[in-house]
Design a protein around this motif. Structure first.
Motif, short mmCIF file in Angstrom:
data_model
loop_
_atom_site.label_atom_id
_atom_site.label_comp_id
_atom_site.label_asym_id
_atom_site.label_seq_id
_atom_site.Cartn_x
_atom_site.Cartn_y
_atom_site.Cartn_z
N ILE A 154 0.84 -1.21 0.00
CA ILE A 154 0.00 0.00 0.00
C ILE A 154 0.87 1.25 0.00
O ILE A 154 0.66 2.19 -0.78
N TYR A 155 1.89 1.27 0.87
CA TYR A 155 2.79 2.41 0.97
C TYR A 155 3.50 2.64 -0.37
O TYR A 155 3.58 3.76 -0.86
N THR A 156 4.02 1.57 -0.98
CA THR A 156 4.73 1.68 -2.25
C THR A 156 3.80 2.16 -3.36
O THR A 156 4.16 3.03 -4.16
N PHE A 157 2.59 1.63 -3.38
CA PHE A 157 1.61 2.04 -4.39
C PHE A 157 1.26 3.52 -4.23
O PHE A 157 1.24 4.27 -5.21
N LEU A 158 0.98 3.95 -3.00
CA LEU A 158 0.64 5.36 -2.78
C LEU A 158 1.81 6.26 -3.13
O LEU A 158 1.62 7.35 -3.68
N HIS A 159 3.02 5.83 -2.81
CA HIS A 159 4.21 6.61 -3.16
C HIS A 159 4.32 6.76 -4.67
O HIS A 159 4.65 7.84 -5.18
N SER A 160 4.01 5.70 -5.42
CA SER A 160 4.09 5.78 -6.88
C SER A 160 2.99 6.67 -7.45
O SER A 160 3.12 7.21 -8.55
N MET A 161 1.90 6.84 -6.72
CA MET A 161 0.78 7.66 -7.18
C MET A 161 0.92 9.13 -6.77
O MET A 161 0.11 9.96 -7.18
N GLU A 162 1.95 9.44 -6.02
CA GLU A 162 2.11 10.80 -5.49
C GLU A 162 2.06 11.87 -6.57
O GLU A 162 1.36 12.86 -6.43
N LYS A 163 2.78 11.68 -7.65
CA LYS A 163 2.79 12.67 -8.73
C LYS A 163 1.40 12.80 -9.35
O LYS A 163 0.97 13.89 -9.70
N ASN A 164 0.69 11.69 -9.47
CA ASN A 164 -0.67 11.70 -9.99
C ASN A 164 -1.59 12.51 -9.08
O ASN A 164 -2.42 13.28 -9.55
N PHE A 165 -1.43 12.35 -7.76
CA PHE A 165 -2.22 13.15 -6.80
C PHE A 165 -1.97 14.63 -7.03
O PHE A 165 -2.90 15.43 -7.09
N ALA A 166 -0.69 15.00 -7.17
CA ALA A 166 -0.34 16.41 -7.37
C ALA A 166 -0.95 16.94 -8.65
O ALA A 166 -1.50 18.04 -8.67
N ASN A 167 -0.85 16.16 -9.71
CA ASN A 167 -1.40 16.61 -11.00
C ASN A 167 -2.92 16.78 -10.92
O ASN A 167 -3.46 17.72 -11.48
N LYS A 168 -3.60 15.88 -10.25
CA LYS A 168 -5.06 15.98 -10.11
C LYS A 168 -5.44 17.22 -9.30
O LYS A 168 -6.42 17.90 -9.61
N LEU A 169 -4.68 17.52 -8.26
CA LEU A 169 -4.96 18.72 -7.47
C LEU A 169 -4.74 19.99 -8.29
O LEU A 169 -5.54 20.93 -8.23
N ILE A 170 -3.67 20.00 -9.07
CA ILE A 170 -3.39 21.16 -9.93
C ILE A 170 -4.49 21.30 -10.98
O ILE A 170 -4.99 22.40 -11.22
N GLU A 171 -4.87 20.18 -11.59
CA GLU A 171 -5.94 20.19 -12.60
C GLU A 171 -7.24 20.72 -12.00
O GLU A 171 -7.93 21.52 -12.61
N TYR A 172 -7.56 20.29 -10.80
CA TYR A 172 -8.78 20.75 -10.13
C TYR A 172 -8.72 22.27 -9.89
O TYR A 172 -9.71 22.95 -10.09
N SER A 173 -7.57 22.76 -9.47
CA SER A 173 -7.47 24.19 -9.17
C SER A 173 -7.49 25.06 -10.42
O SER A 173 -7.91 26.22 -10.37
N ILE A 174 -7.06 24.51 -11.54
CA ILE A 174 -7.01 25.29 -12.78
C ILE A 174 -8.38 25.38 -13.46
O ILE A 174 -8.72 26.41 -14.01
N ASN A 175 -9.13 24.29 -13.41
CA ASN A 175 -10.45 24.29 -14.07
C ASN A 175 -11.38 25.28 -13.38
O ASN A 175 -11.69 25.13 -12.20
N LYS A 176 -11.77 26.26 -14.13
CA LYS A 176 -12.65 27.32 -13.59
C LYS A 176 -14.10 26.89 -13.69
O LYS A 176 -14.48 26.14 -14.60
N ILE A 177 -14.88 27.42 -12.81
CA ILE A 177 -16.32 27.16 -12.82
C ILE A 177 -16.94 28.07 -13.85
O ILE A 177 -16.71 29.29 -13.85
N GLU A 178 -17.71 27.48 -14.76
CA GLU A 178 -18.37 28.28 -15.79
C GLU A 178 -19.70 28.78 -15.25
O GLU A 178 -20.43 28.06 -14.57
N LYS A 179 -20.00 30.03 -15.58
CA LYS A 179 -21.24 30.64 -15.09
C LYS A 179 -22.33 30.48 -16.07
O LYS A 179 -22.23 30.34 -17.21
#
Length: 179
Positions: A154-179
């Motif tokens: 589990i630890y190794t898997f989560l460590h390998s997914m770390e960059k993916n977590f960061a990218n998803k957070l960045i993607e979420y923050s960039i996508n603007k809400i359309e009015k």
């Protein structure tokens, strides 16, 4: 609720209290000790693989859910072998990660305070649960090896997914809400 069921819920509770210490302190700890971390000759520097508290928190949440599910399934099926392996693994983590980390780094490492507080408690939990469940040496060995192996996976898997977590957070923050 019987006594073992109540004890079983201590696994995710103690895990979260311990990880709250890490989540709260890791960012400011890095700022305070960056020079020491850079100068350290340690092979594996504490928290070097986490880029942000956000990423670390996602991993903690996933592990918390897994530990909660393991606890719930153990209670439902009245079989605590996997649960026992995880309480052992977390207890071993206190020693191998935090005590060893402080001794090698020669400074505070986030998670150390709760490791000091919880190590005797976890050892006592393991002691009384072993007696309550009447686990023999084979039960203990299989549970601990299985818990350590699955925990490492589990630890190794989560460590390998770390960059993916960061990218998803960045993607979420960039996508603007359309009015």
């Amino acid at each position: 609720m019987n006594k073992m069921n109540a004890i079983a819920w201590l696994l995710p509770i103690l895990f979260m209290i311990h990880d709250f210490e890490e989540i709260i302190f890791v960012k400011v700890w890095r700022q305070k000790y960056q020079y020491c971390l850079d100068a350290s000759a340690m092979k594996k520097k504490p928290f070097s693989h986490f880029k942000s508290t956000d990423e670390f928190s996602i991993g903690v949440e996933i592990i918390f859910v897994i530990l909660s599910l393991i606890t719930l399934i153990s209670i439902i099926f009245n079989d605590y072998h996997v649960w026992y392996g995880f309480i052992f693994t977390i207890t071993a983590h206190f020693i191998t990660a935090h005590f060893k980390g402080v001794l090698e780094f020669k400074h505070y490492v986030p998670g150390f305070v709760t490791s000091i507080l919880f190590l005797p408690l976890n050892a006592y939990i393991i002691y009384i649960v072993t007696a309550m469940l009447r686990f023999n040496a084979v039960d203990i060995l299989i549970s601990c090896v299985l818990g350590a192996a699955v925990g490492f996976f589990i630890y190794t898997f989560l460590h390998s997914m770390e960059k993916n977590f960061a990218n998803k957070l960045i993607e979420y923050s960039i996508n603007k809400i359309e009015k």
